[in-house]
Design a protein around this motif. Structure first.
Motif, PDB file in Angstrom:
ATOM      1  N   ASP A 179      -3.721   5.200   6.392  1.00  0.00           N
ATOM      2  CA  ASP A 179      -4.950   4.792   7.073  1.00  0.00           C
ATOM      3  C   ASP A 179      -4.658   3.700   8.064  1.00  0.00           C
ATOM      4  O   ASP A 179      -3.863   2.802   7.786  1.00  0.00           O
ATOM      5  N   LYS A 180      -5.325   3.775   9.197  1.00  0.00           N
ATOM      6  CA  LYS A 180      -5.191   2.728  10.219  1.00  0.00           C
ATOM      7  C   LYS A 180      -6.305   1.740  10.093  1.00  0.00           C
ATOM      8  O   LYS A 180      -7.347   1.981   9.636  1.00  0.00           O
TER       9      LYS A 180
ATOM     10  N   TYR B   2       8.815   2.008   8.733  1.00  0.00           N
ATOM     11  CA  TYR B   2       8.227   0.863   9.440  1.00  0.00           C
ATOM     12  C   TYR B   2       9.155  -0.347   9.308  1.00  0.00           C
ATOM     13  O   TYR B   2       8.819  -1.334   8.653  1.00  0.00           O
TER      14      TYR B   2
ATOM     15  N   ASN C  37       1.299  -4.584   9.891  1.00  0.00           N
ATOM     16  CA  ASN C  37       0.730  -3.962  11.090  1.00  0.00           C
ATOM     17  C   ASN C  37      -0.656  -3.369  10.816  1.00  0.00           C
ATOM     18  O   ASN C  37      -1.191  -2.619  11.609  1.00  0.00           O
ATOM     19  N   LYS C  38      -1.224  -3.694   9.643  1.00  0.00           N
ATOM     20  CA  LYS C  38      -2.572  -3.302   9.215  1.00  0.00           C
ATOM     21  C   LYS C  38      -2.689  -1.850   8.755  1.00  0.00           C
ATOM     22  O   LYS C  38      -3.788  -1.375   8.491  1.00  0.00           O
ATOM     23  N   LEU C  39      -1.577  -1.126   8.668  1.00  0.00           N
ATOM     24  CA  LEU C  39      -1.613   0.220   8.096  1.00  0.00           C
ATOM     25  C   LEU C  39      -1.751   0.120   6.582  1.00  0.00           C
ATOM     26  O   LEU C  39      -1.233  -0.806   5.965  1.00  0.00           O
TER      27      LEU C  39
END
Length: 146
Positions: free
Chosen positions: A145-146, A108, A129-131
């Protein structure tokens, strides 16, 4: 005799409740364990400390340091960090294990690590990116996790 037992039990429960009621206290940075003080000086010296609390839960104790920029660090009773939360900015590179940093930069490249937590099972990393990435204690990726 039965009434006396019930009365004693109720009295004991009240005393335990009163003793545990004062489990969250505001303290000074100088009251943190030395390792926690050193961590702050080494990794987060550019931000000003806004609040330091000490929390006792049962027999365990933890400390939370909140900075004026909104970042926070949680320490265990020995002064070892357990959570570094830098919402909106990046967790200091020196805090993140090199193998985790290498994985994040390779997989990432446009993301930054905004929070990292560690416990006896491993690490959880939250990216910009909130992952949420989970690593085991050998630093192998085990979940995304998303």
């Amino acid at each position: 005799m039965k009434r006396l037992s019930v009365l004693l039990f109720c009295l004991f429960a009240m005393l335990v409740n009163i003793a545990c009621a004062d489990n969250n206290k505001v303290i000074q940075v100088s009251q943190l364990p030395k390792d926690a003080q050193s961590f702050i000086t080494t990794n987060l010296s550019s931000a000003k400390v806004a609040l330091v609390t000490s929390e006792t839960e049962g027999v365990s104790k933890s400390y939370k340091v909140i900075f004026d920029n909104g970042n926070s660090v949680t320490f265990n009773s020995k002064g070892q960090w357990t959570d570094v939360d830098c919402e909106g900015s990046e967790v200091p590179v020196a805090v993140v294990p090199a193998q985790i940093m290498k994985y994040v930069k390779a997989t990432y490249p446009s993301c930054r690590i905004e929070e990292i937590e560690k416990d006896r099972r491993g690490y959880e990393v939250k990216l910009s990116n909130k992952l949420e990435l989970t690593f085991d204690k050998k630093l192998n990726i085990v979940d995304i996790d998303k």
